[in-house]
Enzyme design. Structure first.
Site, PDB file in Angstrom:
ATOM      1  N   SER A 203       0.827  -1.218   0.000  1.00  0.00           N
ATOM      2  CA  SER A 203       0.000   0.000   0.000  1.00  0.00           C
ATOM      3  C   SER A 203       0.852   1.254   0.000  1.00  0.00           C
ATOM      4  O   SER A 203       1.960   1.263   0.545  1.00  0.00           O
ATOM      5  CB  SER A 203      -0.886   0.008   1.252  1.00  0.00           C
TER       6      SER A 203
ATOM      7  N   TYR B 114      -1.615  -0.647  10.251  1.00  0.00           N
ATOM      8  CA  TYR B 114      -1.897  -1.100   8.873  1.00  0.00           C
ATOM      9  C   TYR B 114      -0.655  -0.887   7.999  1.00  0.00           C
ATOM     10  O   TYR B 114      -0.175  -1.815   7.341  1.00  0.00           O
ATOM     11  CB  TYR B 114      -3.098  -0.325   8.315  1.00  0.00           C
TER      12      TYR B 114
END
Ligand code: NDP
Length: 244
Positions: free
Chosen positions: A140, A153
């Site tokens: 990501s 995350y």
């Protein structure tokens, strides 16, 4: 070359994984779809088959090593080999660290990090035996630009990025390719289960405002797979043009 490649994809029941399965199957790949929501997987596999493709649906919880081993074995038994594993399953329990969402942190470590490691452990012996293989993961941009509410995350995504780079360096005999895809905002279900209301609403708004379609990431994955065997696409960042 994608045609004839055997590709197993985790997180194939929605979003980026689903779009990747559909695109690769359309381009002639034989796809094994893994996730927990089996009804969705069965529908997607059926639609791929009706469109003339070949697809297999498997119930997989990536946090369980034996599930990943079974998934890889199923793909090999059904299609005869495994060329690519797309370790794409992921979850995002976003929120400020001060919320102390320890359960959410654990869940992200289990799915986003341990899930990928379970994939490596299941696929690597097959790749070594075959003398060829390709590991693709969906990391990501939140690991590239660190922002509030995405600490753990982003940490799980950067752990995976690091692990894949080390694996790449250990695997320069020409038989294993590794690719980390870093998407920015993509319109999927990823943030729908975020429990912190303010964080969820903000993320959903950003996704709706600037998010790119999952197919855009699927095309990036297809690009990496399509390269000749002696060409490794290591890192690809694909984000909305308007993302800061
Ligand atoms: P979705 O929520 O649409 O898809 C997530 C997928 O992961 C689902 O298919 C889900 O299937 C699967 N999954 C979750 N937990 C497990 C588990 N324990 N075992 C097996 N499968 C699991 O979101 P995206 O398509 O956006 O997410 C795909 C990947 O892309 C994730 O790794 C995410 O972090 C990453 N990403 C997404 C971005 C975005 O903006 N959307 C940006 C950057 C990266 P099921 O629930 O059926 O098991």
């Amino acid at each position: 070359m994608i045609e004839g490649k055997i590709v197993a994809i985790t997180g194939a029941s929605s979003g980026i994984g689903e779009a990747t399965a559909r695109l690769l199957a359309h381009k002639g790949a034989l796809v094994a779809l893994g996730a927990r929501r089996t009804a969705r997987l069965a529908t997607i596999a059926k639609e791929i088959t009706h469109a003339g493709g070949r697809a297999l649906a498997c119930e997989v919880d990536v946090t369980r090593g034996e599930d990943m081993r079974r998934f890889v074995t199923c793909a090999v038994e059904e299609f005869g080999a495994l060329d690519v594993l797309v370790s794409n399953a992921g979850i995002s329990h976003l929120g400020p660290m001060s919320d102390l969402d320890v359960e959410g942190w654990d869940a992200m470590i289990d799915v986003n990090l341990r899930g990928v490691l379970n994939g490596v452990a299941a696929a690597l012996p097959v790749f070594r035996r075959q003398g060829r293989g390709h590991l693709v993961t969906t990391v990501s941009t939140s690991g590239l630009k660190i922002v509030p509410t995405q600490a753990v995350y982003a940490g799980t995504k950067n752990a995976v990025r690091t692990i894949l780079e080390a694996l790449r360096q250990e695997s320069t005999d020409g038989t294993l390719r590794t690719t980390s895809i870093s998407p920015g905002f993509v319109q999927t279900e990823l943030v729908d289960n975020v429990t912190d209301d303010a964080t969820r609403e903000q993320a959903q708004r950003r996704m709706a405002d600037i998010g790119i379609p999952a197919e855009a990431v699927a095309r990036a994955i297809a690009f990496a797979i399509n390269m000749p065997e002696d060409v490794e696409v290591g890192d690809l960042t694909i984000r909305p043009t308007r993302q800061n």
